[in-house]
Design a protein around this motif. Structure first.
Motif, PDB file in Angstrom:
ATOM      1  N   GLN A  21       0.833  -1.206   0.000  1.00  0.00           N
ATOM      2  CA  GLN A  21       0.000   0.000   0.000  1.00  0.00           C
ATOM      3  C   GLN A  21       0.866   1.253   0.000  1.00  0.00           C
ATOM      4  OE1 GLN A  21      -2.462  -0.645   3.446  1.00  0.00           O
ATOM      5  NE2 GLN A  21      -4.108  -1.538   2.227  1.00  0.00           N
ATOM      6  N   LEU A  25       1.848   5.373  -2.698  1.00  0.00           N
ATOM      7  CA  LEU A  25       1.615   6.748  -2.231  1.00  0.00           C
ATOM      8  C   LEU A  25       2.558   7.754  -2.898  1.00  0.00           C
ATOM      9  CD1 LEU A  25       1.207   6.232   1.618  1.00  0.00           C
ATOM     10  CD2 LEU A  25      -0.599   6.527  -0.089  1.00  0.00           C
ATOM     11  N   SER A  59       0.675  10.993   5.413  1.00  0.00           N
ATOM     12  CA  SER A  59      -0.003  10.064   4.504  1.00  0.00           C
ATOM     13  C   SER A  59       0.519   8.646   4.706  1.00  0.00           C
ATOM     14  CB  SER A  59       0.139  10.500   3.047  1.00  0.00           C
ATOM     15  OG  SER A  59       1.443  10.331   2.568  1.00  0.00           O
ATOM     16  N   VAL A  63      -1.788   4.898   6.839  1.00  0.00           N
ATOM     17  CA  VAL A  63      -2.136   3.616   6.222  1.00  0.00           C
ATOM     18  C   VAL A  63      -2.582   2.629   7.308  1.00  0.00           C
ATOM     19  CG1 VAL A  63      -1.165   1.622   4.978  1.00  0.00           C
ATOM     20  CG2 VAL A  63      -0.651   3.946   4.219  1.00  0.00           C
TER      21      VAL A  63
END
Length: 80
Positions: A21, A25, A59, A63
Motif C-alpha cells: 500500500q 503513495l 499520509s 495507512v
C-alpha cells in the motif's frame, strides 16, 4: 529535494500488505518489508523538509495496519 527513511512497525502479519500500500503513495520512492525491530522500511522524498513533515509523513502514517513510525531524514548521501 529532501529524502528520508521511515521505519515502520505494523500490526502482526500486516507488513507485506502495508508495504504494498505504501509503495503506491505520492512521495514514496520504495517500500520494503523486513525482519527485525521494524516491519517496513520506506524511502520517501519531498521538495522541502516542511513538505515531508506536513504531507508525506502523515499520509504514510495513515495507512491501516501501521502502529508506529520513525522518520529519519537523510543528512547527506555517501559518496564512494
Amino acid at each position: 529535494m529532501v529524502e528520508a527513511y521511515m521505519l515502520i512497525q505494523t500490526e502482526v502479519g500486516r507488513a507485506e500488505v502495508v508495504a504494498k500500500q505504501l509503495a503506491t503513495l505520492p512521495g514514496v520512492r520504495s517500500a520494503e518489508y523486513v525482519t527485525g525491530p521494524y516491519d517496513v522500511v520506506v524511502r520517501v522524498e519531498a521538495g522541502t523538509l516542511e513538505d515531508l513533515r506536513v504531507m508525506v509523513a502523515p499520509s504514510v502514517a495513515g495507512v491501516a495496519g501501521i502502529t508506529r513510525t520513525l522518520t529519519c531524514p537523510i543528512a547527506a548521501a555517501a559518496r564512494p
